[in-house]
Design a protein around this motif. Structure first.
Motif, PDB file in Angstrom:
ATOM      1  N   PRO A  14      -8.549   6.733  -7.116  1.00 42.82           N
ATOM      2  CA  PRO A  14      -7.667   5.698  -6.915  1.00 42.82           C
ATOM      3  C   PRO A  14      -6.154   5.725  -7.578  1.00 42.82           C
ATOM      4  O   PRO A  14      -5.012   4.979  -6.045  1.00 42.82           O
ATOM      5  N   TYR A  57      -4.587   7.805  -3.226  1.00 45.68           N
ATOM      6  CA  TYR A  57      -4.039   7.274  -1.844  1.00 45.68           C
ATOM      7  C   TYR A  57      -3.192   6.098  -1.882  1.00 45.68           C
ATOM      8  O   TYR A  57      -3.708   5.223  -2.817  1.00 45.68           O
ATOM      9  N   SER A  76       6.970   6.261  -4.103  1.00 43.50           N
ATOM     10  CA  SER A  76       8.738   6.873  -4.997  1.00 43.50           C
ATOM     11  C   SER A  76       7.362   8.266  -5.672  1.00 43.50           C
ATOM     12  O   SER A  76       6.264   8.309  -4.543  1.00 43.50           O
ATOM     13  N   ARG A 113      -1.391   1.147 -10.139  1.00 40.59           N
ATOM     14  CA  ARG A 113      -1.566   2.742  -9.710  1.00 40.59           C
ATOM     15  C   ARG A 113      -0.883   3.638  -8.522  1.00 40.59           C
ATOM     16  O   ARG A 113      -0.839   3.719  -7.225  1.00 40.59           O
ATOM     17  N   ARG A 114      -1.685   2.850  -7.338  1.00 44.87           N
ATOM     18  CA  ARG A 114      -1.888   2.300  -6.214  1.00 44.87           C
ATOM     19  C   ARG A 114      -0.581   1.649  -5.432  1.00 44.87           C
ATOM     20  O   ARG A 114       0.114   1.766  -5.104  1.00 44.87           O
ATOM     21  N   HIS A 115      -0.388   0.508  -6.008  1.00 51.12           N
ATOM     22  CA  HIS A 115       0.382  -0.538  -5.978  1.00 51.12           C
ATOM     23  C   HIS A 115       1.987   0.525  -6.562  1.00 51.12           C
ATOM     24  O   HIS A 115       2.862  -0.121  -5.272  1.00 51.12           O
ATOM     25  N   LYS A 116       2.054   0.826  -7.866  1.00 45.42           N
ATOM     26  CA  LYS A 116       3.137   1.783  -7.619  1.00 45.42           C
ATOM     27  C   LYS A 116       3.671   2.263  -6.452  1.00 45.42           C
ATOM     28  O   LYS A 116       5.285   3.326  -7.198  1.00 45.42           O
ATOM     29  N   ARG A 117       3.489   3.052  -6.203  1.00 43.25           N
ATOM     30  CA  ARG A 117       4.352   4.058  -5.070  1.00 43.25           C
ATOM     31  C   ARG A 117       5.271   3.462  -4.342  1.00 43.25           C
ATOM     32  O   ARG A 117       5.671   4.109  -3.644  1.00 43.25           O
TER      33      ARG A 117
END
Lengths: 433, 156
Positions: free
Chosen positions: A147, A150, A285, B72-76
């Motif tokens: 998870p 991607y 980021s 983790r997915r959203h953090k990007r």
């Protein structure tokens, strides 16, 4: 209010009923039933699809015949917004699939894929006689999917015409695209609601299988050049080039006093062809930093291994520790706005508050994002917003309106996308290859 | 646990799961997605749960994994920086909910499970698969940073 009073209040707030939780278990039961039902047929469809893809990719006559198929002409027209996609379709790189799921409210069809080692672009349609506006959210549900590896983004709006082509993109930043993946599509719908549809009307699952020749492609160019952006140090580490997008990776100096929130740049090849942002995800980021260090841009993949230069025309920063702006919705006043952004208005819009800001455009863009698409209340709780709208004027300024749907408080905090900017007198040029 | 027993127990737990996810993720839409996914994954593997009395800790463990995945997915795309433990003054200045959200992950887990999800220190340690002494140390450190004066075995 002291911490213990805050604690008691927070406990009370968390006890408030949440209507959206109704049906959680029923949804899980339905999802499991669907998964069991489609497991068999999907495998067969996937096998047929794999044979078809192999034919398209390895057989020139078949590919040439396909180019004359009217449906591909429609895809070619649809992807005109993207140089990379257009090149991919022209070079017979698009894969045709025929996957369909439906319930009594909506029918979803996936028709084409453009896939490379870092991205899966899914072209699909939604049909409904019950809903005029629909929006789909996607997630990979393969058991072995990482998870964290991607994220997905949609480049289509809710009010597309019934049956119009739409596209969503899965970006694999740190990992490679697998040979196949199981995806979930959650469709939300509404009728005439200007805001993003909220009622979930369907959850579908699809198995996508890809040609390994596509998922294996990519070129990495090491750059390792340190640059100075208005006194802040960054290094252009490398550039990864794929058929559907190019990824530029930066590193930041820990002594910088700002986070990098935006970079204005373009790539140019020896022939003068310029490659810019292509919509969808333009930046993300790195690990453990709010700085946007990964930048995505159109690809020169199909033009061969020509010389390529990076031109940086500006950068946007947020000063570490000065990210939030407070708006009083009753008095229409703001605290903490940085120079260059003004509060234009706080007004009622369809019975809900809408906050509009004005700022100057930067570079060639008519507008850019001023704030994160979320509102924060006095407790720091994040309220996701579904809609903001832009407008721009001939004097080089633009407005950005944030619609506070379902926001019950009289003061709101927005998180700034930038507090400071930098523009060189002439573009900063970096040789890539 | 069979599917019917699972459905009854999951129904009873859903609000508690949502509270946990909401504090973890600081976003209602992400919390709803995490609960949906956790309840589905729990359903798919409920036959493996041999001791029904551990249902609460078991499903919460699944939920926490889902919360990490969402985060983790959203953090990007919308990164939120966790504050270091040395940033006591910055924690003081934040509203409680945001201060919790910005705790280092290992402290955040303990404080949410202990004081908002209703687990004892022993259950919290089992759920996080850490020694009880480690859970107690993390709890004390989190309470210090948040300036909350709650007892060792106090429950929500």
């Amino acid at each position: 209010m002291n911490r213990m009073e805050e604690f008691a209040l927070l406990q009370q707030e968390l006890e408030q009923p949440v209507p959206e939780l109704e049906g959680t278990v029923q949804r899980a039961l339905r999802k499991r039933r669907r998964k069991r039902m489609i497991a068999g047929p999907l495998t067969s469809i996937a096998a047929a699809f794999a044979v078809f893809v192999a034919l398209v990719n390895f057989s020139a006559p078949v590919a040439m015949a396909l180019a004359k198929v009217p449906v591909l002409k429609e895809l070619a027209e649809f992807v005109q917004f993207s140089h990379s996609f257009t090149q991919a379709v022209e070079n017979e790189y698009a894969q045709i699939v025929d996957l369909e799921q439906s319930n009594d409210a909506v029918r979803a069809k996936i028709e084409y894929l453009i896939v490379d080692q870092k991205q899966v672009n899914v072209f699909y349609r939604l049909y409904s006689s019950k809903y005029t506006e629909m929006h789909a959210r996607f997630k990979i549900i393969s058991e072995d999917a990482d998870p964290a590896g991607y994220f997905s983004t949609s480049q289509s709006s809710a009010n597309e015409q019934d049956g119009a082509l739409r596209v969503t993109t899965f970006v694999f930043q740190d990992t490679a695209v697998p040979d196949k993946m199981h995806i979930e599509m959650k469709v939300h719908g509404s009728n005439g609601d200007r805001f993003e549809p909220k009622e979930r009307i369907a959850t579908f699952e699809f198995l996508l299988e890809f040609d390994p020749n596509h998922t294996a492609q990519g070129r990495v160019v090491e750059v390792n050049q340190t640059i100075d952006l208005g006194g802040q140090k960054f290094t252009v580490a490398d550039v990864e080039i794929y058929p559907s997008r190019t990824m530029i990776r930066l590193e930041e100096d820990p002594s910088n006093t700002v986070w990098l929130r935006g970079l204005d740049f373009y790539l140019q090849d020896r022939d003068g062809t310029v490659y810019k942002h292509a919509g969808g995800v333009s930046a993300s980021s790195g690990d453990g930093t709010p700085s946007m260090l990964i930048h995505w841009v159109e690809s020169d993949w199909f033009r061969g291994d020509k010389r390529l230069d990076l031109y940086i025309t500006g950068a946007r920063f947020v000063i570490k520790g000065a990210e939030k702006v407070r708006i009083d919705l009753e008095t229409g006043t703001a605290d903490g706005l940085p120079e260059g952004i003004t509060l234009e208005s706080v007004r009622d819009w369809d019975g809900k508050p809408a906050v509009t800001f004005r700022a100057a455009a930067v570079g060639d863009e008519k507008y850019h994002q001023l704030f994160e698409l979320a509102a924060y209340d006095k407790d720091g709780f994040r309220h996701d917003l579904s809609t903001k709208s832009f407008g721009w004027d001939e004097d080089g300024t633009f407005t950005e309106m944030y619609h506070l749907d379902d926001y019950p408080y009289t003061e709101v905090w927005f998180k700034l996308d930038y507090t400071d900017g930098w523009q060189p007198e002439k573009p900063l040029k970096i040789r890539i290859k | 646990v069979n599917s019917q027993e699972y459905a009854v127990q999951a129904e009873a737990m859903r609000t508690r799961l949502y509270k946990t996810a909401l504090l973890y993720l600081n976003s209602s839409s992400m919390a709803l997605d995490a609960v949906d996914e956790a309840v589905y994954k729990g359903l798919c593997s409920c036959k493996k749960l041999r001791q029904p009395e551990h249902f609460g800790t078991w499903i919460t463990r699944i939920l926490i994994n889902e919360c990490h995945n969402e985060l983790r997915r959203h953090k990007r795309l919308c990164p939120m920086e966790a504050l270091p433990e040395t940033a006591a003054e910055q924690f003081d200045a934040l509203p409680l909910r945001e201060a919790i959200a910005r705790l280092p992950r290992e402290l955040k887990e303990v404080v949410i499970l202990r004081y908002f999800s209703g687990f004892t220190l022993t259950e919290t340690a089992q759920l996080l698969q850490i020694p009880q002494g480690t859970a107690a140390t993390r709890q004390r450190r989190a309470l210090q940073l948040l300036r909350m004066e709650l007892g060792e075995e106090e429950r929500s």
